[in-house]
Motif scaffolding. Structure first.
Motif, short mmCIF file in Angstrom:
data_model
loop_
_atom_site.label_atom_id
_atom_site.label_comp_id
_atom_site.label_asym_id
_atom_site.label_seq_id
_atom_site.Cartn_x
_atom_site.Cartn_y
_atom_site.Cartn_z
N VAL A 190 5.50 36.24 14.22
CA VAL A 190 5.38 35.14 13.26
C VAL A 190 6.68 34.34 13.26
CG1 VAL A 190 5.03 34.55 10.84
CG2 VAL A 190 3.78 36.47 11.85
N ARG A 191 6.53 33.03 13.16
CA ARG A 191 7.71 32.17 13.18
C ARG A 191 8.48 32.25 11.86
NH1 ARG A 191 7.76 25.89 15.40
NH2 ARG A 191 9.99 25.86 15.93
N CYS A 192 9.79 32.16 11.96
CA CYS A 192 10.62 32.17 10.76
C CYS A 192 10.31 30.96 9.88
CB CYS A 192 12.10 32.14 11.15
SG CYS A 192 12.74 33.71 11.77
N PRO A 193 10.49 31.09 8.57
CA PRO A 193 10.27 29.95 7.66
C PRO A 193 11.21 28.78 7.98
CG PRO A 193 10.46 32.02 6.44
CD PRO A 193 10.90 32.30 7.84
N ALA A 194 10.83 27.62 7.47
CA ALA A 194 11.63 26.41 7.71
C ALA A 194 12.21 25.88 6.40
CB ALA A 194 10.77 25.33 8.36
N GLN A 195 13.28 25.17 6.52
CA GLN A 195 13.88 24.47 5.38
C GLN A 195 14.13 23.04 5.80
OE1 GLN A 195 17.42 26.25 3.80
NE2 GLN A 195 17.78 24.62 2.31
N GLY A 197 12.22 21.07 7.24
CA GLY A 197 11.71 20.83 8.59
C GLY A 197 12.46 21.55 9.69
N VAL A 198 13.50 22.29 9.34
CA VAL A 198 14.27 23.03 10.33
C VAL A 198 13.92 24.52 10.23
CG1 VAL A 198 16.57 23.66 11.15
CG2 VAL A 198 16.16 21.38 10.20
N TYR A 199 13.42 25.06 11.33
CA TYR A 199 13.01 26.47 11.32
C TYR A 199 14.21 27.39 11.49
CZ TYR A 199 8.08 25.25 11.51
OH TYR A 199 6.84 24.76 11.20
N GLY A 200 14.15 28.50 10.79
CA GLY A 200 15.17 29.53 10.97
C GLY A 200 15.03 30.18 12.33
N LYS A 210 13.52 39.40 7.15
CA LYS A 210 14.91 39.40 6.70
C LYS A 210 15.89 39.19 7.85
CE LYS A 210 14.14 42.32 2.65
NZ LYS A 210 14.45 43.60 1.98
N ALA A 211 15.38 39.24 9.08
CA ALA A 211 16.24 38.97 10.24
C ALA A 211 16.38 37.47 10.49
CB ALA A 211 15.67 39.65 11.48
N CYS A 212 15.56 36.66 9.80
CA CYS A 212 15.63 35.20 9.99
C CYS A 212 16.88 34.64 9.30
CB CYS A 212 14.39 34.54 9.39
SG CYS A 212 12.84 35.00 10.21
N PHE A 213 17.46 33.63 9.91
CA PHE A 213 18.62 32.97 9.30
C PHE A 213 18.71 31.53 9.78
CE2 PHE A 213 20.02 34.71 13.34
CZ PHE A 213 20.81 33.73 13.88
N MET A 214 19.40 30.73 8.96
CA MET A 214 19.71 29.36 9.36
C MET A 214 21.08 29.38 10.02
SD MET A 214 17.44 27.12 8.78
CE MET A 214 15.88 26.98 7.88
N PRO A 215 21.20 28.88 11.22
CA PRO A 215 22.50 28.93 11.89
C PRO A 215 23.52 28.01 11.24
CG PRO A 215 20.91 27.70 13.20
CD PRO A 215 20.15 28.28 12.06
N ALA A 216 24.78 28.36 11.38
CA ALA A 216 25.87 27.54 10.82
C ALA A 216 25.87 26.14 11.43
CB ALA A 216 27.21 28.23 11.10
N ASN A 217 26.43 25.21 10.64
CA ASN A 217 26.63 23.81 11.07
C ASN A 217 25.34 23.01 11.16
OD1 ASN A 217 29.44 24.33 11.35
ND2 ASN A 217 29.05 25.22 13.39
N ASN A 231 28.41 29.04 7.49
CA ASN A 231 28.15 30.31 8.17
C ASN A 231 26.64 30.48 8.32
OD1 ASN A 231 30.96 31.40 8.16
ND2 ASN A 231 30.66 31.38 5.93
N ASP A 232 26.23 31.41 9.19
CA ASP A 232 24.80 31.71 9.29
C ASP A 232 24.30 32.13 7.92
OD1 ASP A 232 24.96 31.22 11.96
OD2 ASP A 232 24.98 33.34 12.58
N CYS A 233 23.19 31.54 7.51
CA CYS A 233 22.64 31.81 6.18
C CYS A 233 21.36 32.64 6.31
CB CYS A 233 22.35 30.50 5.46
SG CYS A 233 21.77 30.73 3.76
N ALA A 234 21.42 33.90 5.88
CA ALA A 234 20.28 34.80 6.01
C ALA A 234 19.17 34.42 5.05
CB ALA A 234 20.72 36.24 5.75
N TYR A 235 17.93 34.68 5.46
CA TYR A 235 16.77 34.39 4.62
C TYR A 235 16.81 35.25 3.36
CZ TYR A 235 11.92 34.45 3.06
OH TYR A 235 10.77 34.37 2.30
N SER A 236 16.55 34.62 2.20
CA SER A 236 16.56 35.37 0.94
C SER A 236 15.20 35.38 0.28
CB SER A 236 17.59 34.75 -0.03
OG SER A 236 17.15 33.46 -0.43
#
Length: 242
Positions: A190-195, A197-200, A210-217, A231-236
């Protein structure tokens, strides 16, 4: 008995001698046990070499039955080399297309699963082909539940290297267990959630959301304006929206 001689004579002025030679024959399946010159018995023949060999038979149980045979030689007190065909203990091994350890002519070998390769031999296993992954499947046979090893096709968005490995979800995906239309449990990616329009993303082989994260920058926009994760932001599960 055959005597190996090298016969020479006086020819055109050349003087030659007569002597016995050791082990010069057409057949080569025996070992010379005599020292010096010897006589080769008729039992040491090409026929013996062609017939006294390991014999094998593969049956419908996927077992190759091996009948060991070899040529044993002895040297008599008169330096006569004798040959005898000897037989060993019957051996069993799994044939190509089967895996396991053969314990008899009818037990120990299991047919290779579909989409797998089985080289055979004892203490052997199966290897799923590339594009498939190793798992088990339980089915009802009467009142019994029978579990078998299978190689399943690689799920979408996954990597399947074959062998005895399970599949690994690609980066940006994580594995979940769901049920198909028949009620069987299936693992999918399954694809990671998006924020905004940007997917984790994830590392390869993630097994939880819980392994999904938004990369830094990465830049995002909300009601307060544009912001960026330093910093990399982990899915909460609280701030990420689909």
């Amino acid at each position: 008995m055959r005597i190996h001689l090298l016969l020479c004579s006086i020819v055109a002025g050349f003087v030659m001698s007569v002597f016995l030679v050791s082990g010069v024959g057409a057949a080569t399946c025996w070992t010379n046990k005599c020292s010096g010159t010897y006589t080769l018995a008729s039992s040491c023949s090409d026929v013996l070499c062609n017939t006294c060999k390991n014999k094998s038979l593969t049956n419908d149980n996927g077992v190759t039955v091996i009948y060991p045979q070899w040529v044993e030689t002895t040297c008599s007190v008169t330096n006569v080399l004798n040959c005898t065909c000897k037989s060993g203990i019957t051996q069993y091994e799994c044939a190509a297309g089967y895996y396991g350890t053969a314990t008899s002519s009818s037990a120990g070998c299991t047919k290779c699963p579909a989409n797998a390769t089985c080289a055979g031999g004892n203490d052997s296993t199966y290897s799923c082909n590339v594009g498939y992954w190793a798992t088990t499947e339980t089915v009802k046979v009467g009142s019994l539940s029978v579990t078998t090893k299978v190689c399943k096709a690689c799920p979408a968005n996954a990597i399947c290297a074959g062998g005895s490995e399970t599949f690994k979800c690609m980066a940006g995906y994580y594995s979940v267990i769901s049920r198909d239309t028949s009620g069987k449990s299936e693992r999918t990616c399954v694809r990671c959630p998006a924020q905004d329009g940007v997917y984790g993303t994830t590392t390869i082989g993630a097994t939880t959301i819980k392994a999904c994260f938004m990369p830094a920058n990465k830049s995002f926009l909300d009601s307060t304006g544009v912001f960026m994760y330093t910093n990399d932001c982990a899915y909460s599960g609280a701030t990420v929206i689909n």
